[in-house]
Design a protein around this motif. Sequence first.
Motif, PDB file in Angstrom:
ATOM      1  N   ALA A 170       0.830  -1.205   0.000  1.00  0.00           N
ATOM      2  CA  ALA A 170       0.000   0.000   0.000  1.00  0.00           C
ATOM      3  C   ALA A 170       0.868   1.260   0.000  1.00  0.00           C
ATOM      4  O   ALA A 170       0.585   2.247  -0.711  1.00  0.00           O
ATOM      5  CB  ALA A 170      -0.924  -0.012   1.212  1.00  0.00           C
ATOM      6  N   VAL A 171       1.967   1.230   0.785  1.00  0.00           N
ATOM      7  CA  VAL A 171       2.870   2.381   0.826  1.00  0.00           C
ATOM      8  C   VAL A 171       3.531   2.586  -0.538  1.00  0.00           C
ATOM      9  O   VAL A 171       3.646   3.724  -1.036  1.00  0.00           O
ATOM     10  CB  VAL A 171       3.931   2.178   1.924  1.00  0.00           C
ATOM     11  CG1 VAL A 171       5.007   3.265   1.846  1.00  0.00           C
ATOM     12  CG2 VAL A 171       3.291   2.183   3.300  1.00  0.00           C
ATOM     13  N   VAL A 172       3.972   1.485  -1.171  1.00  0.00           N
ATOM     14  CA  VAL A 172       4.604   1.597  -2.494  1.00  0.00           C
ATOM     15  C   VAL A 172       3.620   2.174  -3.508  1.00  0.00           C
ATOM     16  O   VAL A 172       3.975   3.030  -4.324  1.00  0.00           O
ATOM     17  CB  VAL A 172       5.106   0.205  -2.943  1.00  0.00           C
ATOM     18  CG1 VAL A 172       5.548   0.237  -4.402  1.00  0.00           C
ATOM     19  CG2 VAL A 172       6.246  -0.255  -2.059  1.00  0.00           C
ATOM     20  N   LEU A 173       2.349   1.711  -3.475  1.00  0.00           N
ATOM     21  CA  LEU A 173       1.336   2.221  -4.396  1.00  0.00           C
ATOM     22  C   LEU A 173       1.103   3.717  -4.168  1.00  0.00           C
ATOM     23  O   LEU A 173       0.960   4.493  -5.139  1.00  0.00           O
ATOM     24  CB  LEU A 173       0.035   1.443  -4.202  1.00  0.00           C
ATOM     25  CG  LEU A 173      -1.120   1.826  -5.116  1.00  0.00           C
ATOM     26  CD1 LEU A 173      -0.756   1.592  -6.573  1.00  0.00           C
ATOM     27  CD2 LEU A 173      -2.381   1.029  -4.766  1.00  0.00           C
ATOM     28  N   LEU A 174       1.085   4.141  -2.918  1.00  0.00           N
ATOM     29  CA  LEU A 174       0.891   5.556  -2.600  1.00  0.00           C
ATOM     30  C   LEU A 174       2.059   6.394  -3.125  1.00  0.00           C
ATOM     31  O   LEU A 174       1.860   7.473  -3.718  1.00  0.00           O
ATOM     32  CB  LEU A 174       0.732   5.730  -1.090  1.00  0.00           C
ATOM     33  CG  LEU A 174       0.545   7.164  -0.581  1.00  0.00           C
ATOM     34  CD1 LEU A 174      -0.726   7.770  -1.172  1.00  0.00           C
ATOM     35  CD2 LEU A 174       0.495   7.194   0.938  1.00  0.00           C
ATOM     36  N   ILE A 179       4.384  10.152  -7.205  1.00  0.00           N
ATOM     37  CA  ILE A 179       5.393  10.388  -8.256  1.00  0.00           C
ATOM     38  C   ILE A 179       4.717  10.663  -9.593  1.00  0.00           C
ATOM     39  O   ILE A 179       5.106  11.580 -10.338  1.00  0.00           O
ATOM     40  CB  ILE A 179       6.346   9.173  -8.356  1.00  0.00           C
ATOM     41  CG1 ILE A 179       7.192   9.066  -7.081  1.00  0.00           C
ATOM     42  CG2 ILE A 179       7.242   9.288  -9.581  1.00  0.00           C
ATOM     43  CD1 ILE A 179       8.065   7.831  -7.032  1.00  0.00           C
ATOM     44  N   LEU A 180       3.664   9.894  -9.935  1.00  0.00           N
ATOM     45  CA  LEU A 180       2.955  10.102 -11.194  1.00  0.00           C
ATOM     46  C   LEU A 180       2.302  11.470 -11.234  1.00  0.00           C
ATOM     47  O   LEU A 180       2.343  12.165 -12.273  1.00  0.00           O
ATOM     48  CB  LEU A 180       1.894   9.001 -11.349  1.00  0.00           C
ATOM     49  CG  LEU A 180       1.082   9.038 -12.649  1.00  0.00           C
ATOM     50  CD1 LEU A 180       1.996   8.848 -13.847  1.00  0.00           C
ATOM     51  CD2 LEU A 180       0.013   7.954 -12.640  1.00  0.00           C
TER      52      LEU A 180
END
Length: 441
Positions: A170-174, A179-180
């Motif tokens: 979840a942290v990586v997705l956030l 970044i996007l």
Amino acid sequence: MRKTMERPLNLKHFFLMFLLLFTFTTFAQDEEEGGYGDYVPEVVANADDAKGKELFNSLCAACHKRYKNATGPALHKVTDRREMDWLYKWIVNSQELIKSGDSQAVQLYEEWNKVAMNAYPQLGEEDINNILAYVEMPKPEPKVDVAAAPAADAQGGGGISTEIVLGLLAVVLLVLSVILYLVNKTLNRFAEVNGIPVRADKPKGKPIWVAFAENQFLVLVAVVFLLLAVAWGGYGFLMQVGVDQGYAPIQPIHYSHRIHAGENQIECKYCHSSARVSKHSGIPSLNVCMNCHKQIAEVAPETQAEGEKEYGVDYNAEIQKLYEATGWDTSTQSFTGDTKPVKWIRIHNLPDFAYFNHAQHVTVGQIDCQTCHGPVETYEIQKQYAPLTMGWCINCHRETNIKVEGNAYYEKIHEELSKKYDVDQLTAAEMGGLECGKCHY
């Protein structure tokens, strides 16, 4: 007088102390890791406990348990309580020893309600030693489920839990989303500075539901499809009224057909004996259960572990419920008379206007119980296998051939009906099994 000094400790003393400590530690480990624990005669300790187990199960298990009292006393540590010569005489012919006036034999006979022990003249000393070797084995500890250990480690900190992995994802997705967003914002600003036109959003069209409402053909098709779906669903729902196929209620005392009819291969009609001669199969009396469970007060540790892991059932606790209902006192091995009714939940229930006779199908028709009740020998929890609808019964009558061998009445009528229907085998339907009055009266 010259004063003498005590001899100081030298290497030999330390060596002897170390040897004694090592011997004591080794003996203690042997006590913990294996062995018989208390003193056991050498002839017993060196005997074959595997052969003893076979003899014990075939000759002794009906009245004795190793670690608990039953019809007779618990046999574990019997070699501590009795001399070997006495045990040989007692096991071969206890009544002869009692009649001789042996004090131990007489006391034991009177202490256990003067229940006579069977004589075993076929057993030699080697056989008795093997039985005693099995009896004197230490009580096994409950086995730890090795397969559950990794899961326990994961929950207890021995590994990475699922919650931690999901949290990291979840942290990586956030972070990727942020970044996007920043990249998109930077590119738009870069295009603005360099005079590069950014594509504007397309003009919005009609909402899809407005476009759908304006298309009369699609509306007509949708309405017809919806009406058909409602009619089909309603018909299916109404046809299930009163059909309880798959119904599997939780009973007040858990009974595993898988263990009784499957693993132990107990014949169905041993418990449901009235199915042979009666309309109803009947609920077996708890006294039928006690025919076996006077002796079987607990299940094997591996069976208990399987029940708890696979089905969430404590078999030993269920046996205690049986004892409480029948008023069985395990300490005295007798009934107290204090019984409690068991409120069983009925599973199979035909309407009052439908007639069904178990004896007619089981005894006369020789129909297997599994035909209607399914593979009960595999059920941990009993359920209704068949729908028990009128159509299901009629199809069975149309497909089932009548067994006419050895029945003079059927043989005579079979000859006449075989000519009428031009068949070799007559079904229940051809014998009148579709007549309304057969099942409705």
